[in-house]
Design an enzyme around this catalytic site. Structure first.
Site, PDB file in Angstrom:
ATOM      1  N   GLU A  50     -48.047  11.838 -27.366  1.00  0.00           N
ATOM      2  CA  GLU A  50     -47.653  11.806 -28.781  1.00  0.00           C
ATOM      3  C   GLU A  50     -48.745  12.354 -29.694  1.00  0.00           C
ATOM      4  O   GLU A  50     -48.467  12.851 -30.774  1.00  0.00           O
ATOM      5  CB  GLU A  50     -47.236  10.385 -29.173  1.00  0.00           C
ATOM      6  CG  GLU A  50     -45.974   9.995 -28.420  1.00  0.00           C
ATOM      7  CD  GLU A  50     -45.158   8.884 -29.057  1.00  0.00           C
ATOM      8  OE1 GLU A  50     -45.577   8.366 -30.107  1.00  0.00           O
ATOM      9  OE2 GLU A  50     -44.111   8.547 -28.489  1.00  0.00           O
TER      10      GLU A  50
ATOM     11  N   HIS B 136     -41.854  10.898 -21.415  1.00  0.00           N
ATOM     12  CA  HIS B 136     -42.931  11.719 -21.996  1.00  0.00           C
ATOM     13  C   HIS B 136     -43.612  12.618 -20.964  1.00  0.00           C
ATOM     14  O   HIS B 136     -44.220  13.623 -21.319  1.00  0.00           O
ATOM     15  CB  HIS B 136     -44.022  10.824 -22.590  1.00  0.00           C
ATOM     16  CG  HIS B 136     -43.663  10.164 -23.880  1.00  0.00           C
ATOM     17  ND1 HIS B 136     -42.661   9.228 -23.983  1.00  0.00           N
ATOM     18  CD2 HIS B 136     -44.174  10.304 -25.123  1.00  0.00           C
ATOM     19  CE1 HIS B 136     -42.591   8.813 -25.237  1.00  0.00           C
ATOM     20  NE2 HIS B 136     -43.487   9.452 -25.951  1.00  0.00           N
TER      21      HIS B 136
ATOM     22  N   ASP C  93     -33.427   7.027 -26.953  1.00  0.00           N
ATOM     23  CA  ASP C  93     -34.734   6.715 -26.377  1.00  0.00           C
ATOM     24  C   ASP C  93     -35.474   5.812 -27.359  1.00  0.00           C
ATOM     25  O   ASP C  93     -35.060   5.639 -28.509  1.00  0.00           O
ATOM     26  CB  ASP C  93     -35.534   8.012 -26.146  1.00  0.00           C
ATOM     27  CG  ASP C  93     -36.940   7.745 -25.613  1.00  0.00           C
ATOM     28  OD1 ASP C  93     -37.067   6.921 -24.682  1.00  0.00           O
ATOM     29  OD2 ASP C  93     -37.908   8.319 -26.134  1.00  0.00           O
ATOM     30  N   SER C  94     -36.621   5.297 -26.910  1.00  0.00           N
ATOM     31  CA  SER C  94     -37.454   4.493 -27.801  1.00  0.00           C
ATOM     32  C   SER C  94     -38.071   5.357 -28.906  1.00  0.00           C
ATOM     33  O   SER C  94     -38.583   4.827 -29.880  1.00  0.00           O
ATOM     34  CB  SER C  94     -38.562   3.833 -26.987  1.00  0.00           C
ATOM     35  OG  SER C  94     -39.292   4.821 -26.289  1.00  0.00           O
TER      36      SER C  94
ATOM     37  N   CYS D 193     -41.137   8.478 -16.692  1.00  0.00           N
ATOM     38  CA  CYS D 193     -41.221   8.182 -18.126  1.00  0.00           C
ATOM     39  C   CYS D 193     -40.898   9.489 -18.841  1.00  0.00           C
ATOM     40  O   CYS D 193     -41.355  10.557 -18.417  1.00  0.00           O
ATOM     41  CB  CYS D 193     -42.625   7.701 -18.490  1.00  0.00           C
ATOM     42  SG  CYS D 193     -42.900   7.559 -20.259  1.00  0.00           S
TER      43      CYS D 193
ATOM     44  N   CYS E 190     -34.267   6.971 -21.558  1.00  0.00           N
ATOM     45  CA  CYS E 190     -35.521   6.219 -21.579  1.00  0.00           C
ATOM     46  C   CYS E 190     -35.575   5.467 -20.255  1.00  0.00           C
ATOM     47  O   CYS E 190     -34.621   4.762 -19.906  1.00  0.00           O
ATOM     48  CB  CYS E 190     -35.503   5.231 -22.750  1.00  0.00           C
ATOM     49  SG  CYS E 190     -36.885   4.080 -22.784  1.00  0.00           S
TER      50      CYS E 190
HETATM   51  N1  DGL Z   1     -39.451   6.539 -23.381  1.00  0.00           N
HETATM   52  C1  DGL Z   1     -40.131   5.505 -22.658  1.00  0.00           C
HETATM   53  C2  DGL Z   1     -39.774   5.565 -21.169  1.00  0.00           C
HETATM   54  O1  DGL Z   1     -39.283   6.565 -20.674  1.00  0.00           O
HETATM   55  C3  DGL Z   1     -41.629   5.619 -22.835  1.00  0.00           C
HETATM   56  C4  DGL Z   1     -42.130   5.249 -24.192  1.00  0.00           C
HETATM   57  C5  DGL Z   1     -42.086   3.783 -24.500  1.00  0.00           C
HETATM   58  O2  DGL Z   1     -42.849   2.978 -23.917  1.00  0.00           O
HETATM   59  O3  DGL Z   1     -41.274   3.419 -25.335  1.00  0.00           O
HETATM   60  O4  DGL Z   1     -39.974   4.619 -20.489  1.00  0.00           O
END
Ligand code: DGL
Length: 280
Positions: free
Chosen positions: A161, A195, A19-20, A193, A82
Protein backbone atom coordinates in the site's frame (compact mmCIF):
# COMPACT_ATOMS: atom_id res chain seq x y z
CA UNK A 1 -34.47 -20.88 -9.73
CA UNK A 2 -34.92 -17.40 -8.29
CA UNK A 3 -37.19 -14.85 -9.92
CA UNK A 4 -34.24 -12.59 -10.59
CA UNK A 5 -32.48 -15.20 -12.69
CA UNK A 6 -35.50 -15.46 -14.94
CA UNK A 7 -35.62 -11.70 -15.46
CA UNK A 8 -34.80 -10.66 -18.97
CA UNK A 9 -31.31 -9.21 -19.39
CA UNK A 10 -30.16 -10.60 -16.01
CA UNK A 11 -26.93 -11.84 -17.63
CA UNK A 12 -26.10 -8.19 -18.34
CA UNK A 13 -26.24 -7.34 -14.64
CA UNK A 14 -22.87 -6.58 -13.00
CA UNK A 15 -20.69 -8.91 -10.95
CA UNK A 16 -20.13 -7.72 -7.37
CA UNK A 17 -16.52 -7.88 -6.20
CA UNK A 18 -15.44 -6.99 -2.68
CA UNK A 19 -12.34 -6.78 -0.54
CA UNK A 20 -11.17 -5.16 2.67
CA UNK A 21 -9.71 -2.35 0.55
CA UNK A 22 -7.52 -2.07 -2.52
CA UNK A 23 -6.14 -5.64 -2.67
CA UNK A 24 -9.18 -7.05 -4.43
CA UNK A 25 -8.39 -4.77 -7.35
CA UNK A 26 -5.88 -7.43 -8.44
CA UNK A 27 -8.86 -9.78 -8.78
CA UNK A 28 -11.03 -7.14 -10.50
CA UNK A 29 -8.13 -6.51 -12.89
CA UNK A 30 -8.04 -10.19 -13.85
CA UNK A 31 -11.82 -10.25 -14.38
CA UNK A 32 -11.49 -7.17 -16.62
CA UNK A 33 -8.76 -8.95 -18.61
CA UNK A 34 -10.33 -12.37 -18.91
CA UNK A 35 -14.04 -11.50 -19.27
CA UNK A 36 -14.02 -7.95 -20.58
CA UNK A 37 -17.75 -7.84 -21.31
CA UNK A 38 -18.62 -8.12 -17.64
CA UNK A 39 -19.70 -5.09 -15.69
CA UNK A 40 -18.31 -4.84 -12.16
CA UNK A 41 -19.48 -3.19 -8.96
CA UNK A 42 -16.47 -3.12 -6.64
CA UNK A 43 -16.60 -2.43 -2.92
CA UNK A 44 -13.44 -1.80 -0.87
CA UNK A 45 -13.93 -1.64 2.91
CA UNK A 46 -11.29 1.06 3.35
CA UNK A 47 -12.75 2.24 6.68
CA UNK A 48 -12.30 -1.15 8.35
CA UNK A 49 -9.18 -2.54 6.64
CA UNK A 50 -7.17 -4.62 7.58
CA UNK A 51 -9.23 -7.79 7.83
CA UNK A 52 -6.16 -10.00 8.24
CA UNK A 53 -5.74 -9.31 11.97
CA UNK A 54 -9.44 -9.47 12.95
CA UNK A 55 -11.60 -12.31 14.25
CA UNK A 56 -13.82 -14.64 12.23
CA UNK A 57 -16.88 -13.16 13.91
CA UNK A 58 -15.98 -9.61 12.89
CA UNK A 59 -15.06 -10.53 9.32
CA UNK A 60 -18.29 -12.49 8.91
CA UNK A 61 -20.31 -9.48 10.12
CA UNK A 62 -18.47 -7.13 7.73
CA UNK A 63 -18.84 -9.54 4.81
CA UNK A 64 -22.58 -9.92 5.36
CA UNK A 65 -23.04 -6.14 5.37
CA UNK A 66 -21.11 -5.83 2.11
CA UNK A 67 -23.09 -8.64 0.51
CA UNK A 68 -26.31 -6.81 1.43
CA UNK A 69 -24.97 -3.65 -0.17
CA UNK A 70 -23.98 -5.52 -3.35
CA UNK A 71 -27.35 -7.23 -3.56
CA UNK A 72 -28.95 -3.81 -3.46
CA UNK A 73 -26.83 -2.99 -6.53
CA UNK A 74 -28.56 -5.89 -8.33
CA UNK A 75 -25.45 -7.94 -8.95
CA UNK A 76 -25.88 -11.34 -10.61
CA UNK A 77 -22.92 -12.98 -8.82
CA UNK A 78 -20.45 -12.10 -6.08
CA UNK A 79 -16.69 -12.61 -5.94
CA UNK A 80 -15.20 -12.49 -2.45
CA UNK A 81 -11.90 -10.97 -3.60
CA UNK A 82 -10.25 -11.19 -0.20
CA UNK A 83 -8.49 -14.26 1.14
CA UNK A 84 -9.30 -13.48 4.75
CA UNK A 85 -13.02 -13.02 4.05
CA UNK A 86 -12.98 -16.15 1.86
CA UNK A 87 -11.32 -18.05 4.70
CA UNK A 88 -13.73 -16.90 7.40
CA UNK A 89 -17.07 -16.00 5.86
CA UNK A 90 -17.69 -18.11 2.72
CA UNK A 91 -20.06 -20.61 4.31
CA UNK A 92 -22.17 -17.89 5.87
CA UNK A 93 -22.32 -15.91 2.62
CA UNK A 94 -23.19 -18.98 0.54
CA UNK A 95 -26.00 -19.81 2.94
CA UNK A 96 -27.45 -16.35 2.60
CA UNK A 97 -27.29 -15.89 -1.16
CA UNK A 98 -29.39 -17.25 -3.98
CA UNK A 99 -26.91 -16.02 -6.61
CA UNK A 100 -23.54 -17.63 -7.47
CA UNK A 101 -20.70 -16.73 -5.12
CA UNK A 102 -17.02 -17.45 -5.54
CA UNK A 103 -14.14 -16.93 -3.14
CA UNK A 104 -10.44 -16.72 -4.00
CA UNK A 105 -9.22 -19.60 -1.82
CA UNK A 106 -10.72 -22.65 -3.55
CA UNK A 107 -9.51 -21.75 -7.07
CA UNK A 108 -5.97 -21.09 -5.77
CA UNK A 109 -5.89 -24.31 -3.72
CA UNK A 110 -7.10 -26.35 -6.68
CA UNK A 111 -4.37 -25.15 -9.02
CA UNK A 112 -1.66 -25.60 -6.38
CA UNK A 113 -2.75 -29.21 -5.82
CA UNK A 114 -2.58 -29.76 -9.57
CA UNK A 115 0.79 -28.14 -10.27
CA UNK A 116 2.94 -29.40 -7.39
CA UNK A 117 5.34 -32.11 -8.50
CA UNK A 118 6.97 -32.95 -5.18
CA UNK A 119 3.80 -32.64 -3.07
CA UNK A 120 5.10 -29.73 -0.98
CA UNK A 121 3.10 -26.51 -1.17
CA UNK A 122 3.69 -23.23 0.65
CA UNK A 123 1.01 -20.63 1.38
CA UNK A 124 1.61 -17.03 2.37
CA UNK A 125 -1.17 -14.76 3.57
CA UNK A 126 -2.52 -12.67 6.42
CA UNK A 127 -2.50 -13.94 9.99
CA UNK A 128 -6.23 -14.75 9.67
CA UNK A 129 -5.89 -16.73 6.46
CA UNK A 130 -2.94 -18.75 7.73
CA UNK A 131 -4.53 -19.35 11.14
CA UNK A 132 -7.73 -20.61 9.52
CA UNK A 133 -5.73 -23.34 7.70
CA UNK A 134 -8.27 -23.01 4.91
CA UNK A 135 -5.78 -23.63 2.09
CA UNK A 136 -4.53 -26.76 3.86
CA UNK A 137 -8.10 -28.03 4.28
CA UNK A 138 -8.97 -27.60 0.60
CA UNK A 139 -5.67 -29.01 -0.68
CA UNK A 140 -5.90 -32.05 1.61
CA UNK A 141 -9.46 -32.66 0.39
CA UNK A 142 -8.06 -32.92 -3.12
CA UNK A 143 -4.93 -34.86 -2.19
CA UNK A 144 -4.27 -35.84 1.43
CA UNK A 145 -0.64 -36.66 0.61
CA UNK A 146 0.32 -33.06 -0.09
CA UNK A 147 2.22 -31.31 2.69
CA UNK A 148 1.14 -27.68 3.12
CA UNK A 149 3.19 -25.12 4.99
CA UNK A 150 1.74 -21.72 5.80
CA UNK A 151 3.51 -18.49 6.67
CA UNK A 152 1.79 -15.28 7.75
CA UNK A 153 3.44 -12.21 6.20
CA UNK A 154 1.63 -9.26 7.83
CA UNK A 155 4.13 -6.60 6.71
CA UNK A 156 3.52 -7.20 3.01
CA UNK A 157 0.14 -5.44 2.96
CA UNK A 158 1.42 -2.07 4.27
CA UNK A 159 4.50 -2.32 2.03
CA UNK A 160 2.33 -2.82 -1.04
CA UNK A 161 0.00 0.00 0.00
CA UNK A 162 2.99 2.30 0.47
CA UNK A 163 4.01 1.53 -3.10
CA UNK A 164 7.22 -0.33 -2.08
CA UNK A 165 6.70 -2.90 -4.83
CA UNK A 166 10.32 -2.98 -5.94
CA UNK A 167 12.32 -1.80 -2.99
CA UNK A 168 15.25 -3.11 -0.92
CA UNK A 169 13.08 -2.94 2.22
CA UNK A 170 10.57 -5.33 0.66
CA UNK A 171 13.43 -7.60 -0.50
CA UNK A 172 14.81 -7.76 3.02
CA UNK A 173 11.47 -8.51 4.68
CA UNK A 174 10.49 -11.04 2.02
CA UNK A 175 13.81 -12.87 2.45
CA UNK A 176 13.11 -13.19 6.18
CA UNK A 177 9.51 -14.34 5.79
CA UNK A 178 10.26 -16.81 3.01
CA UNK A 179 13.40 -18.36 4.52
CA UNK A 180 11.53 -21.19 6.29
CA UNK A 181 9.58 -22.01 3.11
CA UNK A 182 12.75 -22.18 1.04
CA UNK A 183 14.28 -24.51 3.66
CA UNK A 184 11.29 -26.83 3.53
CA UNK A 185 11.77 -27.48 -0.16
CA UNK A 186 8.34 -26.43 -1.47
CA UNK A 187 7.96 -26.36 -5.26
CA UNK A 188 4.70 -24.34 -5.32
CA UNK A 189 3.83 -21.14 -3.47
CA UNK A 190 0.29 -19.76 -3.22
CA UNK A 191 0.08 -15.99 -3.03
CA UNK A 192 -2.75 -16.21 -0.51
CA UNK A 193 -3.43 -12.50 -0.10
CA UNK A 194 -4.82 -10.19 -2.72
CA UNK A 195 -1.98 -7.68 -2.34
CA UNK A 196 0.81 -10.15 -3.08
CA UNK A 197 0.55 -10.33 -6.88
CA UNK A 198 1.83 -6.74 -6.86
CA UNK A 199 5.16 -7.93 -5.39
CA UNK A 200 5.20 -11.09 -7.43
CA UNK A 201 8.56 -10.37 -9.07
CA UNK A 202 10.26 -9.92 -5.68
CA UNK A 203 8.69 -13.11 -4.33
CA UNK A 204 9.60 -15.05 -7.48
CA UNK A 205 13.20 -13.88 -7.34
CA UNK A 206 13.59 -14.87 -3.70
CA UNK A 207 11.92 -18.28 -4.07
CA UNK A 208 13.92 -19.08 -7.20
CA UNK A 209 12.77 -20.30 -10.57
CA UNK A 210 12.07 -23.87 -9.45
CA UNK A 211 9.12 -22.66 -7.37
CA UNK A 212 5.83 -22.09 -9.20
CA UNK A 213 3.89 -19.09 -7.91
CA UNK A 214 0.11 -19.53 -7.87
CA UNK A 215 -1.92 -16.34 -8.16
CA UNK A 216 -5.48 -17.04 -6.93
CA UNK A 217 -6.67 -13.79 -8.59
CA UNK A 218 -5.94 -15.24 -12.01
CA UNK A 219 -7.53 -18.61 -11.16
CA UNK A 220 -10.61 -16.93 -9.66
CA UNK A 221 -11.29 -14.93 -12.83
CA UNK A 222 -10.96 -18.13 -14.84
CA UNK A 223 -13.39 -19.97 -12.56
CA UNK A 224 -15.79 -17.03 -12.62
CA UNK A 225 -15.95 -17.28 -16.38
CA UNK A 226 -16.69 -21.01 -16.12
CA UNK A 227 -19.31 -20.45 -13.43
CA UNK A 228 -21.12 -17.70 -15.36
CA UNK A 229 -21.06 -19.83 -18.49
CA UNK A 230 -22.47 -22.85 -16.66
CA UNK A 231 -25.23 -20.72 -15.10
CA UNK A 232 -26.01 -19.09 -18.44
CA UNK A 233 -25.06 -15.74 -16.94
CA UNK A 234 -22.10 -14.74 -19.09
CA UNK A 235 -22.64 -11.26 -20.48
CA UNK A 236 -22.55 -11.65 -24.23
CA UNK A 237 -23.17 -8.00 -24.95
CA UNK A 238 -20.34 -5.47 -24.77
CA UNK A 239 -21.43 -2.72 -22.43
CA UNK A 240 -19.63 0.14 -24.07
CA UNK A 241 -15.96 0.88 -24.02
CA UNK A 242 -13.53 1.32 -21.18
CA UNK A 243 -14.28 2.28 -17.64
CA UNK A 244 -18.01 2.98 -17.86
CA UNK A 245 -18.61 -0.71 -17.15
CA UNK A 246 -17.06 -0.40 -13.72
CA UNK A 247 -18.36 1.21 -10.55
CA UNK A 248 -16.34 1.59 -7.37
CA UNK A 249 -17.53 2.14 -3.81
CA UNK A 250 -15.54 2.43 -0.60
CA UNK A 251 -16.31 2.98 3.08
CA UNK A 252 -13.68 5.74 3.50
CA UNK A 253 -10.83 7.65 1.81
CA UNK A 254 -12.25 7.59 -1.70
CA UNK A 255 -9.49 9.85 -3.09
CA UNK A 256 -6.68 7.62 -1.83
CA UNK A 257 -8.45 4.54 -3.20
CA UNK A 258 -8.82 6.20 -6.56
CA UNK A 259 -5.10 7.02 -6.80
CA UNK A 260 -4.13 3.44 -5.94
CA UNK A 261 -6.68 1.97 -8.33
CA UNK A 262 -5.47 4.16 -11.16
CA UNK A 263 -1.93 2.92 -10.58
CA UNK A 264 -2.85 -0.70 -11.22
CA UNK A 265 -5.89 -0.74 -13.50
CA UNK A 266 -5.80 -0.27 -17.22
CA UNK A 267 -8.91 1.88 -17.22
CA UNK A 268 -8.79 5.06 -15.18
CA UNK A 269 -11.37 5.23 -12.43
CA UNK A 270 -13.52 8.29 -12.81
CA UNK A 271 -14.77 8.21 -9.28
CA UNK A 272 -15.02 6.05 -6.19
CA UNK A 273 -18.06 6.78 -4.07
CA UNK A 274 -18.04 6.64 -0.32
CA UNK A 275 -20.99 4.88 1.32
CA UNK A 276 -21.84 4.15 4.92
CA UNK A 277 -21.46 0.38 5.10
CA UNK A 278 -22.72 0.29 8.70
CA UNK A 279 -26.20 1.03 7.31
CA UNK A 280 -26.36 -2.45 5.75
N1 DGL B 1 -7.26 -8.37 1.18
C1 DGL B 1 -6.78 -9.08 2.33
C2 DGL B 1 -6.59 -10.56 2.01
O1 DGL B 1 -6.52 -10.96 0.86
C3 DGL B 1 -5.48 -8.48 2.82
C4 DGL B 1 -5.61 -7.14 3.48
C5 DGL B 1 -6.25 -7.16 4.83
O2 DGL B 1 -5.66 -7.67 5.82
O3 DGL B 1 -7.36 -6.67 4.92
O4 DGL B 1 -6.51 -11.34 2.90
Amino acid sequence: MSLRKEKEGWSEAPVGVFDSGVGGLTVAREIMRQIPNERIVYFGDTARVPYGSKSKETITKYSRQIVHFLQEQQVKAIVVACNTASAYAMEEIERELDIPVLGVVKPGAKVAAEVTRNGRVGVIGTEGTIKSQIYTTYIKEMNPEIVVQGKACPLFVPLVEEGFWKDPVTDEIAARYLGSLIDSDIDTLILGCTHYPLIRSTLGRIMGEKVTLVNPAYETARELKELLTAENLLNKKGQGLGNNRYRFYVSDMADKFQIFANSILKYGILSARKINIEDY
